[in-house]
Write an enzyme that holds these catalytic residues in place. Structure first.
Site, PDB file in Angstrom:
ATOM      1  N   SER A   1      28.440  36.756  33.307  1.00 18.01           N
ATOM      2  CA  SER A   1      27.749  35.669  34.002  1.00 18.01           C
ATOM      3  C   SER A   1      26.243  35.885  33.896  1.00 18.01           C
ATOM      4  CB  SER A   1      28.239  35.581  35.445  1.00 18.01           C
ATOM      5  OG  SER A   1      27.915  34.338  36.002  1.00 18.01           O
TER       6      SER A   1
ATOM      7  N   GLU B   1      36.360  28.092  33.131  1.00 19.68           N
ATOM      8  CA  GLU B   1      35.271  28.717  33.895  1.00 19.68           C
ATOM      9  C   GLU B   1      34.958  27.978  35.185  1.00 19.68           C
ATOM     10  OE1 GLU B   1      33.671  31.496  33.187  1.00 19.68           O
ATOM     11  OE2 GLU B   1      33.617  31.804  31.017  1.00 19.68           O
TER      12      GLU B   1
ATOM     13  N   HIS C   1      36.226  31.661  35.998  1.00 20.28           N
ATOM     14  CA  HIS C   1      35.019  32.471  35.910  1.00 20.28           C
ATOM     15  C   HIS C   1      35.233  33.783  36.655  1.00 20.28           C
ATOM     16  CE1 HIS C   1      30.824  32.949  34.989  1.00 20.28           C
ATOM     17  NE2 HIS C   1      30.495  33.147  36.255  1.00 20.28           N
TER      18      HIS C   1
END
Length: 608
Positions: free
Chosen positions: A234, A346, A473
């Protein structure tokens, strides 16, 4: 969303899951290790009853080593400075303070008794004095020459901490030294100033400082300073890509791994302090003069500065010579082997975080109402960009007119377009840029490997909506850090109810990652502590664009969602006024930047 100031439940619960799972340590004191700032003494983590399949029965851990001077008082919003050092042997058996950030109350999720039943951090405090790193190694011999993997945490550059990630697990399974680090966050790490030598990017400069510490010290911890891989997820993946683009980071690492985050970040020009003025105004600091404004901000307690934002990076002429898009488009980046990828769902977390995305789908009115807000992040990557320029083209790209009134279809397309825009497309663009770097006489071509994680872990079914069928995610974190391999308190049974196939996927992903860090090829087990039979991961080439679908039965494929990737990486930049051949700066500016980078490379080589 995860990685974006922990508004994602996925990353938040990872912080919770890993906070104290490795609190059991024992054995004799670790060896004393010498660093450039002074001697340190850590502890031993005994693996046998904690990590299944462990290769090493113990891992040496050194926690809370300062790598720079505390960035406090007059050093707030300044580049990191050298630590003054210490006398005697410093005890490094406890984590250092995490950097100031907005911290979230997770009690609302009722996690007791689940995979997520722990505390959010292993550090005991939060402080601006937070520039610490942690070292995990199976061998403290200065002749071990093990590959080094330096982890940069996610959290949207607003939250997160190095202590959250249980690097003890992969270290106990592989011939590798792992380092995790803190860096300044939010306004303390990314606020813009008018100082010529410090206009912003402070959190990224912290990362460079930590890498300089690694270069100067890691050999004494068993690591090879000439075989350093940076990796992150990320915002940590963003950071990795920024370091790949920065001439200031040249020579500090040799390979890079970006998980669910590449380059797609807001940018501002040096000298643009609009956001700083807005912050000052919100804190009742006068903005009539720059000096008065900064004087007021400098002496405010850090807790006053913890506002949530998407921090921009500053095109400052030192850390970044152009915008990330231009640097990728012009292929003006550090030449390194690169493994990078994203997850196929995600934005699934969004489905449980906002009221307009749910099991009933999304109405056309909701789609068109909320889409502009979610496109702002993409637009902010282009200086002077406008949402109005791309709004209708995005709708045309993702909506079939014959399906445009189907709420389930609208919901799924809404989530897919954001997965593509935020994660997949920037990843593909970086893969194209790095694999397309022109050959040079003194360095081989970069080896690039792309993946897409497609498996939804079974242990998360209790809180994920039924229509979320892919990898969310932060799902990759559990596999890369070996969470499925944790033992329960008895040491004889698994702690969490992953399937055996999921434990194998975790072992596969860790092997791919460490093989890449060791040899530049995820398929190459040379130097490995244990062999595994892996599906062959094809190298990404600009022509074939091969990638690996990571799931329970991994397989190779080519040209990930090709039409959508071309839309975000070619059509959207054109609509924003970009020239796909020379970038916004044109040939002359690009030539100048290439000359600067060439000079930087030569200097780095001579000083190595």
């Amino acid at each position: 969303m995860a990685g974006m100031y922990c508004a994602s439940r996925g990353l938040c619960v990872f912080f919770v899951c890993t906070a104290v799972i490795l609190s059991v340590t024992g054995g004799s004191d670790a060896a004393v290790v010498t660093t450039t700032h002074g001697d340190v003494s850590g502890s031993e983590f005994l693996t046998s009853s904690v990590v299944g399949n462990a290769v090493f029965d113990r891992v040496f851990t050194f926690k809370g080593i300062p790598y720079a001077a505390p960035p406090v008082a007059h050093l707030r919003w300044r580049p990191p400075q050298d630590h003054t050092g210490w006398t005697g042997v410093r005890d490094v058996t406890e984590f250092g303070s995490r950097c100031p950030q907005v911290e979230f109350d997770l009690s609302q999720y009722n996690l007791t008794g689940t995979i997520l039943d722990a505390f959010p951090f292993r550090s005991n405090s939060s402080s601006e004095d937070c520039l610490f790193l942690n070292v995990y190694t199976p061998n403290v011999s200065d002749t071990a020459n093990l590959p080094v993997m330096v982890w940069i945490h996610g959290g949207g550059w607003n939250s997160g901490s190095a202590d959250t990630y249980p690097a003890e697990i992969p270290t106990s399974l592989h011939n590798v030294v792992m380092v995790t680090l803190n860096y300044r966050l939010g306004n303390l790490g990314f606020m813009q100033t008018l100082d010529d030598d410090a206009p912003g990017n402070f959190g990224l400069l912290d990362q460079i400082k930590a890498l300089e510490w690694v270069r100067g010290n890691i050999r004494n911890f068993g690591g090879d300073p000439d075989k350093v891989t940076i990796f992150g997820e990320s915002a940590g993946g963003w950071s990795v890509s920024m370091l790949v683009m920065s001439p200031m980071a040249t020579g500090l690492f040799h390979r890079a791994i970006s998980q669910s985050g590449v380059a797609g970040v807001p940018v501002v020009q040096k000298g643009d302090i609009t956001l700083t003025q807005l912050l000052a105004h919100s804190l009742n600091c006068s903005t009539d003069s720059y000096e008065d404004m900064m004087s007021c901000l400098y002496w405010l307690p850090s807790e006053y500065l913890l506002t949530l934002l998407y921090p921009p990076v500053v095109i400052d002429g030192r850390f970044l010579l152009q915008s990330p898009w231009d640097l990728m488009n012009n292929k003006v980046i550090n030449r390194v082997d690169y493994l990078l990828g994203s997850n196929n769902d995600e934005f699934a977390t969004l489905a449980s975080e906002v009221p307009y995305v749910d099991a009933d789908g999304l109405t056309r009115a909701e789609f068109e109402t909320y889409l502009p807000y979610h496109l702002q992040h993409t637009v902010d990557q282009y200086l002077g960009g406008s949402i109005d320029t791309i709004l209708q083209p995005v709708i045309d790209q993702y909506l079939d007119p014959d399906m445009a009134d189907d709420p389930i279809y609208l919901r799924d397309q809404f989530l897919q377009l954001q997965t593509d825009a935020w994660f997949a497309a920037p990843t593909v663009m970086m893969a194209q840029a790095q694999s397309g770097m022109p050959a040079v006489a003194w360095q081989a071509s970069s080896r690039v490997y792309q993946y897409e994680l497609q498996h939804r872990a079974s242990v998360f079914s209790f809180f994920r909506p039924a229509f979320v069928t892919g990898a969310d995610h932060a799902d990759d974190l559990y596999f890369v850090f070996g969470i499925p391999l944790l033992r329960d308190d008895t040491g004889t049974s698994w702690k969490y109810s992953y399937t055996q196939e999921e434990r194998d996927l975790s072992l596969d992903m860790m092997a791919y990652w460490v093989n890449f860090a060791t040899n530049g090829d995820p398929n190459d087990f040379t130097g490995a502590a244990r062999m595994r039979t892996l599906v062959t991961w094809p190298r990404y080439m600009t022509s074939s664009q091969s990638y690996l679908k990571l799931n329970m039965a991994s397989s190779a494929d080519v040209r990930l969602r090709e039409s959508n990737m071309k839309f975000w990486n070619e059509e959207v930049p054109r609509l924003m006024g970009k020239d796909l051949n020379t970038g916004s700066g044109g040939i002359r500016e690009t030539s100048c930047i290439l000359s600067v980078l060439a000079f930087t490379f030569v200097v780095s080589y001579l000083m190595a």
